[in-house]
Design an enzyme around this catalytic site. Structure first.
Site, PDB file in Angstrom:
ATOM      1  N   ALA A  74       0.712  -1.196   0.158  1.00 28.26           N
ATOM      2  CA  ALA A  74      -0.073   0.169  -0.033  1.00 28.26           C
ATOM      3  C   ALA A  74       0.836   1.337   0.090  1.00 28.26           C
ATOM      4  CB  ALA A  74      -0.890   0.024   1.197  1.00 28.26           C
ATOM      5  N   THR A  75       2.010   1.287   0.647  1.00 25.87           N
ATOM      6  CA  THR A  75       2.954   2.439   0.476  1.00 25.87           C
ATOM      7  C   THR A  75       3.403   2.789  -0.817  1.00 25.87           C
ATOM      8  OG1 THR A  75       3.701   2.046   3.040  1.00 25.87           O
ATOM      9  CG2 THR A  75       5.010   3.376   1.308  1.00 25.87           C
ATOM     10  N   ASN A 154      -5.624   3.581  10.459  1.00 24.55           N
ATOM     11  CA  ASN A 154      -4.986   2.337  11.035  1.00 24.55           C
ATOM     12  C   ASN A 154      -4.805   2.367  12.623  1.00 24.55           C
ATOM     13  OD1 ASN A 154      -3.494   4.644   9.967  1.00 24.55           O
ATOM     14  ND2 ASN A 154      -1.666   3.394  10.710  1.00 24.55           N
ATOM     15  N   GLN A 182      -6.368  -0.595   5.532  1.00 21.71           N
ATOM     16  CA  GLN A 182      -6.976  -1.267   6.637  1.00 21.71           C
ATOM     17  C   GLN A 182      -8.680  -1.887   6.450  1.00 21.71           C
ATOM     18  OE1 GLN A 182      -5.517  -2.061   9.457  1.00 21.71           O
ATOM     19  NE2 GLN A 182      -3.576  -0.755   9.256  1.00 21.71           N
ATOM     20  N   SER A 202      -3.242  -3.826   0.511  1.00 18.90           N
ATOM     21  CA  SER A 202      -1.999  -4.529   0.746  1.00 18.90           C
ATOM     22  C   SER A 202      -2.452  -5.777   1.208  1.00 18.90           C
ATOM     23  CB  SER A 202      -1.329  -3.873   1.775  1.00 18.90           C
ATOM     24  OG  SER A 202      -0.111  -4.423   1.826  1.00 18.90           O
ATOM     25  N   HIS A 204      -0.757  -8.066   3.328  1.00 22.24           N
ATOM     26  CA  HIS A 204      -0.466  -8.661   4.829  1.00 22.24           C
ATOM     27  C   HIS A 204      -1.119  -8.022   5.949  1.00 22.24           C
ATOM     28  CE1 HIS A 204       1.785  -5.163   6.758  1.00 22.24           C
ATOM     29  NE2 HIS A 204       1.749  -4.669   5.311  1.00 22.24           N
ATOM     30  N   THR A 243       9.917  -7.387 -12.346  1.00 18.84           N
ATOM     31  CA  THR A 243       9.259  -8.903 -12.557  1.00 18.84           C
ATOM     32  C   THR A 243       8.264  -9.111 -11.351  1.00 18.84           C
ATOM     33  OG1 THR A 243      11.613  -9.708 -13.267  1.00 18.84           O
ATOM     34  CG2 THR A 243      10.299 -11.365 -12.218  1.00 18.84           C
ATOM     35  N   CYS A 328       4.500   1.978  11.537  1.00 26.04           N
ATOM     36  CA  CYS A 328       5.414   3.038  10.827  1.00 26.04           C
ATOM     37  C   CYS A 328       6.212   3.839  11.697  1.00 26.04           C
ATOM     38  CB  CYS A 328       4.743   3.476   9.585  1.00 26.04           C
ATOM     39  SG  CYS A 328       4.063   2.182   8.301  1.00 26.04           S
TER      40      CYS A 328
END
Length: 385
Positions: A74-75, A154, A182, A202, A204, A243, A328
Site C-alpha cells: 500500500a505504501t 489504521n 485497513q 495490501s 499482509h 518482475t 510505521c
C-alpha cells in the site's frame, strides 16, 4: 491452551493463513516461471496465475480486471497514486487535498509534492477522526486534481464517509483516491458504488504475504490517467515495471477471497470481542479513541489518562503483543499525530494503546488480554497515586 505472547496487533500485520500458504507453495518450487517469459510453459503458467489472481481481486472490490495494478504494498500504491496522478494531470492543476490523520505514506508523499511546487490542503478532523464535508467542499478550487482520504484509519479504526467524499469529488470534476489498506477484507467494498477512482490496498493486512499490494485505477467514467514511478521492462502495462511477484500475487488473491467469504462472520466475532474488552477496561478508566460506531470491528484504541501507554505495553509484553499505534512510527517517542488531531493532549496520546483482534484469536485469548490489561492498569494506577 493459549500461546504467549497472544498476538493482538493485527493492524500492523497478520500471520499468513495456512490456506494462503498452501496456495502459494507451488509457485515457489514447481511453477516458478517469470510471468513475462511467454516462450515456454513455465512462464505461461505463471502468467495465467497472475491473470486469474487479478480477476479474483478485481471481482472482490467491484472493479474490472484491467483496473488492478500490482505493487509491493500500500505504501508504494499511495506514492504511485498521488505522485502519478499529480504529475500526469499538471495541465489541469496542481492542488491536492488530503487529511491530517492519514498514514505517513500519504502525508510524507504529500509533503514531497509540496516541496516540488504542488499545493496541498491538509484537512482537520473532528474528535472522532472524521473530516467535515462542507470544509472539504470549500477547499476545492479550479486547480484541484485529487482528493485522498483514508478509508479506515489504521490507529483508531474510524471509517470515513467514503461514498459522500467520492460523490463530492466527482461533482467538481476531481479524482478521489483512498488508502484502503485497513479496509479491504474487513469492510464490503464496491469501488464503483463508492465513487472511488483510485484505491491502495495490501495483502499482509488480510492474512496474505508481505511485499505485495495493489493499486486500483478506474479505467472508465472517468478513465484515470497516471504517470509511472518505476521504469524498466514495461510490466503492469508500463505503469509499474519489474518482475512480477507471482507467489505473492497468488497468495494475495487467495487471502482476499477468504476474507470476502468470512468477512461477515468475522466482524460479528470481532465486535463482540472489542465490546467485551472495552466494557471490562472501562472499569479501570479506559476511554475510547475514535468513533464509537463508525469503526473497524477488530480495532480497539483506548487511553488510560495519567498512565503511560508504553508502560502498559511493556508490562504485559510477555503475555500480549499490543501496540501504541502505527507500525510505521512506533520507533519514535513522539505522540501519535492521529490522536493529537482528535484534540487529545500529548499526555492523553501517550496514555493510549491499540488492540487489533485477528482471525486466529480465540474467546479465551480475548478474556486473558482484558484481564491482563485490567490488572496492569490497576497496578500502575496505584503507583501513580
Amino acid at each position: 491452551m493459549s500461546r504467549f505472547p497472544i498476538y493482538l496487533d493485527s493492524h500492523a500485520t497478520t500471520p499468513v493463513d495456512p490456506r494462503v500458504f498452501d496456495e502459494m507453495k507451488p509457485y515457489f518450487i514447481e511453477k516458478f516461471g517469470n510471468a513475462s517469459s511467454l516462450d515456454h510453459s513455465y512462464g505461461y503458467d505463471a502468467s495465467i496465475a497472475v491473470q486469474q489472481s487479478r480477476e479474483v481481486i478485481a471481482r472482490t472490490i467491484g472493479a474490472n480486471m484491467d483496473d488492478i495494478f500490482f505493487t509491493s504494498g500500500a505504501t508504494e500504491s499511495d506514492n504511485l497514486a498521488l505522485i502519478g496522478v499529480m504529475e500526469k494531470n499538471k495541465s489541469k492543476g496542481n492542488h491536492l487535498i488530503t487529511c491530517v490523520t492519514e498514514h505517513k505514506a500519504i502525508l510524507d508523499t504529500a509533503r514531497h509534492l509540496e516541496s516540488i511546487g504542488y499545493k496541498v490542503t491538509f484537512l482537520q478532523v473532528d474528535e472522532f477522526g472524521l473530516i467535515d464535508l462542507e470544509k472539504l467542499k470549500n477547499s476545492i478550487t479550479n486547480e484541484t486534481v485529487l482528493i485522498s482520504i483514508m478509508f479506515a484509519n489504521n490507529e483508531i479504526g474510524t471509517i470515513a464517509n467514503v461514498s459522500e467524499i467520492g460523490k463530492l469529488a466527482h461533482e467538481h470534476n476531481v479524482l478521489f483516491h483512498t488508502d484502503a489498506a485497513q479496509a479491504v477484507g474487513h469492510i464490503p467494498i464496491d469501488v464503483k458504488k463508492l465513487n472511488i477512482d483510485l484505491m491502495s490496498f495490501s495483502s499482509h493486512k488480510i492474512y496474505g504475504p508481505k511485499g505485495i499490494g495493489a493499486l486500483y485505477v478506474r479505467g472508465i467514467f472517468p478513465r484515470v490517467k497516471i504517470s509511472p514511478l518505476v521504469f524498466g521492462g514495461g510490466q503492469e502495462r508500463a505503469l509499474r515495471s519489474g518482475t512480477l511477484n507471482v507467489p505473492g500475487i497468488v497468495g494475495f488473491a487467495k487471502a482476499i477471497e477468504i476474507s470476502q467469504q468470512e468477512l461477515e462472520q468475522e466482524n460479528i466475532k470481532f465486535k463482540k470481542w472489542t465490546d467485551s474488552m472495552l466494557e471490562k477496561l472501562s472499569l479501570v478508566g479506559a476511554k475510547l479513541n475514535g468513533h464509537p460506531e463508525k469503526r473497524l470491528p477488530h480495532n480497539l484504541n483506548v487511553r488510560f489518562d495519567g498512565i503511560d501507554g508504553k508502560a502498559i505495553i511493556n508490562s504485559v509484553s510477555k503475555k500480549l503483543a499490543i501496540s501504541a499505534g502505527s507500525a510505521c512510527t512506533t520507533q519514535f517517542v513522539e505522540p501519535s499525530h492521529v490522536l493529537l488531531a482528535l484534540g487529545l493532549t500529548e499526555d492523553q496520546a501517550h496514555s493510549s494503546i491499540r488492540i487489533g483482534c485477528g482471525r486466529f484469536n480465540t474467546d479465551e485469548e480475548i478474556g486473558i488480554a482484558a484481564d491482563e490489561i485490567y490488572s496492569c492498569v490497576k497496578s500502575l494506577a496505584k503507583i501513580h497515586v
